[in-house]
Design an enzyme around this catalytic site. Structure first.
Site, PDB file in Angstrom:
ATOM      1  N   GLY A  65      38.146  49.366  48.979  1.00 33.92           N
ATOM      2  CA  GLY A  65      39.240  49.700  48.057  1.00 33.92           C
ATOM      3  C   GLY A  65      40.361  48.692  48.179  1.00 33.92           C
TER       4      GLY A  65
ATOM      5  CB  SER B 111      40.646  45.435  42.837  1.00 38.65           C
ATOM      6  OG  SER B 111      39.982  44.335  43.390  1.00 38.65           O
TER       7      SER B 111
ATOM      8  CD  GLU C 215      34.211  41.224  49.647  1.00 34.66           C
ATOM      9  OE1 GLU C 215      35.142  41.664  50.344  1.00 34.66           O
ATOM     10  OE2 GLU C 215      34.123  41.419  48.433  1.00 34.66           O
TER      11      GLU C 215
HETATM   12  C1  LIG Z   1      31.093  43.118  39.900  1.00 33.68           C
HETATM   13  C2  LIG Z   1      32.419  43.322  40.556  1.00 33.68           C
HETATM   14  C3  LIG Z   1      32.502  44.093  41.686  1.00 33.68           C
HETATM   15  C4  LIG Z   1      33.743  44.302  42.288  1.00 33.68           C
HETATM   16  N1  LIG Z   1      33.801  45.111  43.387  1.00 33.68           N
HETATM   17  C5  LIG Z   1      34.998  45.348  43.959  1.00 33.68           C
HETATM   18  C6  LIG Z   1      35.098  46.225  45.073  1.00 33.68           C
HETATM   19  O1  LIG Z   1      34.093  46.795  45.526  1.00 33.68           O
HETATM   20  N2  LIG Z   1      36.309  46.476  45.590  1.00 33.68           N
HETATM   21  C7  LIG Z   1      37.439  45.880  45.118  1.00 33.68           C
HETATM   22  O2  LIG Z   1      38.505  46.112  45.668  1.00 33.68           O
HETATM   23  N3  LIG Z   1      37.394  45.034  44.059  1.00 33.68           N
HETATM   24  C8  LIG Z   1      36.196  44.762  43.475  1.00 33.68           C
HETATM   25  N4  LIG Z   1      36.131  43.920  42.389  1.00 33.68           N
HETATM   26  C9  LIG Z   1      37.359  43.395  41.830  1.00 33.68           C
HETATM   27  C10 LIG Z   1      37.564  41.907  42.055  1.00 33.68           C
HETATM   28  O3  LIG Z   1      37.861  41.643  43.404  1.00 33.68           O
HETATM   29  C11 LIG Z   1      38.678  41.481  41.115  1.00 33.68           C
HETATM   30  O4  LIG Z   1      38.187  41.602  39.795  1.00 33.68           O
HETATM   31  C12 LIG Z   1      39.154  40.083  41.344  1.00 33.68           C
HETATM   32  O5  LIG Z   1      39.781  39.975  42.593  1.00 33.68           O
HETATM   33  C13 LIG Z   1      40.094  39.601  40.233  1.00 33.68           C
HETATM   34  O6  LIG Z   1      41.123  40.502  40.035  1.00 33.68           O
HETATM   35  P1  LIG Z   1      41.472  41.021  38.556  1.00 33.68           P
HETATM   36  O7  LIG Z   1      40.230  41.546  37.951  1.00 33.68           O
HETATM   37  O8  LIG Z   1      42.649  41.913  38.656  1.00 33.68           O
HETATM   38  O9  LIG Z   1      41.851  39.711  37.733  1.00 33.68           O
HETATM   39  P2  LIG Z   1      43.247  38.945  37.752  1.00 33.68           P
HETATM   40  O10 LIG Z   1      43.745  38.848  39.141  1.00 33.68           O
HETATM   41  O11 LIG Z   1      44.137  39.557  36.729  1.00 33.68           O
HETATM   42  O12 LIG Z   1      42.798  37.501  37.278  1.00 33.68           O
HETATM   43  C14 LIG Z   1      42.535  37.177  35.914  1.00 33.68           C
HETATM   44  C15 LIG Z   1      42.305  35.673  35.829  1.00 33.68           C
HETATM   45  O13 LIG Z   1      43.494  34.969  36.209  1.00 33.68           O
HETATM   46  C16 LIG Z   1      43.223  34.053  37.279  1.00 33.68           C
HETATM   47  N5  LIG Z   1      44.336  34.030  38.214  1.00 33.68           N
HETATM   48  C17 LIG Z   1      44.965  35.091  38.771  1.00 33.68           C
HETATM   49  N6  LIG Z   1      45.930  34.669  39.623  1.00 33.68           N
HETATM   50  C18 LIG Z   1      45.894  33.310  39.613  1.00 33.68           C
HETATM   51  C19 LIG Z   1      46.615  32.306  40.300  1.00 33.68           C
HETATM   52  N7  LIG Z   1      47.584  32.617  41.187  1.00 33.68           N
HETATM   53  N8  LIG Z   1      46.305  31.004  40.061  1.00 33.68           N
HETATM   54  C20 LIG Z   1      45.326  30.685  39.175  1.00 33.68           C
HETATM   55  N9  LIG Z   1      44.602  31.600  38.491  1.00 33.68           N
HETATM   56  C21 LIG Z   1      44.873  32.899  38.709  1.00 33.68           C
HETATM   57  C22 LIG Z   1      41.989  34.611  37.978  1.00 33.68           C
HETATM   58  O14 LIG Z   1      41.302  33.598  38.665  1.00 33.68           O
HETATM   59  C23 LIG Z   1      41.206  35.174  36.778  1.00 33.68           C
HETATM   60  O15 LIG Z   1      40.468  34.150  36.160  1.00 33.68           O
HETATM   61  C24 LIG Z   1      34.911  43.699  41.759  1.00 33.68           C
HETATM   62  C25 LIG Z   1      34.814  42.902  40.620  1.00 33.68           C
HETATM   63  C26 LIG Z   1      33.590  42.720  40.006  1.00 33.68           C
HETATM   64  C27 LIG Z   1      33.538  41.856  38.781  1.00 33.68           C
END
Ligand SMILES: Cc1cc2nc3c(=O)[nH]c(=O)nc-3n(C[C@H](O)[C@H](O)[C@H](O)COP(=O)(O)OP(=O)(O)OC[C@H]3O[C@@H](n4cnc5c(N)ncnc54)[C@H](O)[C@@H]3O)c2cc1C
Length: 385
Positions: free
Chosen positions: A132, A134, A250
């Site tokens: 947990g 995100s 991870e």
């Molecule tokens: C299949 C799958 C399984 C997952 N499983 C888990 C899980 O079990 N537990 C969990 O906690 N999370 C999980 N996640 C979540 C995952 O860790 C997040 O989706 C990821 O960290 C990106 O966060 P976000 O989706 O909020 O995107 P955002 O953080 O909003 O990012 C959107 C875009 O902006 C870019 N970006 C953001 N900040 C910056 C920066 N500072 N500089 C440059 N570019 C930037 C990112 O690279 C991305 O391209 C999972 C995701 C997927 C797709």
């Protein structure tokens, strides 16, 4: 460049390599008969019975101490085990997180009581965990998490929401990163990790469908969830450091380059059929293998660091960034190659696997930290930020 010099070539010790034949034999009898499009799911595949069968053989928590139900073996033994499972497309999803990171985390930071309570059940395949981290407005910017646990007379009162939590609907516990003091603007300060029993009143888990139609990740809501005092894992306020170390586990393993391997193998089987080995297909096979081989060596180098109790955070980021690149290239390149063949000449099952892997491939470079975030970490490791 310390990032490169720390990646020392490492060989799998003979006693760990010896495990490979045993694992292959075990898998041959079980899951390799499943259709390839199903095996392509591998670490998204959920099968508690399979996990318990691994537990009975001592193959869950293989690196954890014997006195807690583990096998006390090296990180390389786990590497061999995981590599064989992924290559076969075994359904490892139910125990995946507990085995890879929750067990080691509880061993490192947990109290003796927490270790005794959770680790033997992890090793038997009876306690499944999810991560947990995100939240709806905290993905890449993880330090801004808002889910909060407040100390009270019974322990901790938890409120907030997590999202994209893989397998939360099928897990017993979540290890959550939460705020235990301060505000979201305090960033890394005031964050802690807690273990949440997902069967408690006030926990709501809602699966989300992905582009392939599968529902493997979830939204998880916490509404006045009362946790015991021993829900805290590690030191209060040290959540950021703990989570960062956990992410090295991870991001570093063979799973970060083998997500498209079942597809690649199935395509190779097709190319091996009489008359199918066109020059373009042979060239493509060589191109992919020549990228996978050095990447595998990199993951072994990171495994060597983990086996010495180091925390190769930057090296693991490098590993995941390049590994997920090839994982995403494979379905695209295989699709291009198959498109050049006469209509109707490609087996439907191969196209079925290709369709599944193509649909999930964009997620490879999102889950576990996005490409841009990893590259920022690598730049920091090179002293550029
Ligand atoms: C299949 C799958 C399984 C997952 N499983 C888990 C899980 O079990 N537990 C969990 O906690 N999370 C999980 N996640 C979540 C995952 O860790 C997040 O989706 C990821 O960290 C990106 O966060 P976000 O989706 O909020 O995107 P955002 O953080 O909003 O990012 C959107 C875009 O902006 C870019 N970006 C953001 N900040 C910056 C920066 N500072 N500089 C440059 N570019 C930037 C990112 O690279 C991305 O391209 C999972 C995701 C997927 C797709």
């Amino acid at each position: 460049m310390s990032v490169l010099t720390s990646l020392q070539p490492a060989a799998i010790p003979a006693e760990d390599e010896a495990l490979r034949g045993e694992v292959r034999e075990f898998l041959r009898g079980l899951h390799t008969q499943a259709p390839a499009h199903q095996r392509a799911r591998s670490w998204s595949g959920y099968d508690p019975e399979f996990s318990r069968a691994l537990g009975r053989r001592g193959w869950l928590g293989i690196t954890l101490p014997r006195e807690l139900g583990g096998a006390g073996r090296s990180a390389f033994a786990r590497y061999v085990l995981v590599e064989e499972m992924l290559c076969a497309g075994a359904p490892v999803g139910s125990h995946w997180i507990a085995d890879r990171q929750s067990g080691p985390l509880i061993l490192k930071y947990g109290t003796p009581a927490q270790q005794q309570f959770y680790i033997p059940r992890i090793c038997r395949g009876e306690a499944f965990f999810c991560i947990g981290m995100s939240e709806p407005n905290s993905g890449s910017d993880l330090a801004s998490v808002r889910t909060r646990a407040v100390r009270n007379e019974h322990g901790w009162l938890l409120n907030g929401q997590k999202i994209w939590t893989t397998n939360a609907h099928q897990c017993h516990y979540m290890i959550a990163l939460v705020r235990t003091s301060g505000e979201a603007t305090d960033r890394h300060q005031g964050l802690s990790q807690i273990i949440v029993d997902l069967s408690l009143p006030g926990v709501t888990v809602r699966p989300i469908s992905d582009m392939s139609g599968d529902s493997h990740f979830c939204e998880v809501f916490f509404d006045q969830v009362q946790l015991d005092a021993d829900a805290l894992i590690g030191a209060e306020g040290q959540g950021w450091a703990q989570v960062t170390a956990e992410l090295a586990f991870e991001r570093s393993g063979p799973e970060r380059l083998y997500s498209s391997l079942v597809l690649f193998d199935q395509w190779l089987d097709f190319v091996r059929l009489p008359g199918n080995a066109t020059p373009a297909a042979v060239q493509l096979a060589g191109q992919i293998v020549s990228q996978l081989a050095p990447l595998r060596a990199m993951t072994l180098a990171v495994t060597h660091q983990l086996s010495k109790n180091e925390s190769p955070v930057v090296e693991a980021a490098l590993n995941k960034d390049i590994g997920t690149g090839i994982e995403q290239d494979i379905p695209r390149l295989v699709a291009d190659e198959l498109m050049s063949r006469p209509a109707g000449s490609v087996p439907l099952e191969l196209l079925h696997t290709l369709a599944y892997v193509t649909a999930v491939a964009p997620s490879f470079s999102l889950r576990g930290g996005t490409r841009e975030i990893l590259r920022g970490m690598i730049a920091r490791g090179l002293g550029l930020r």
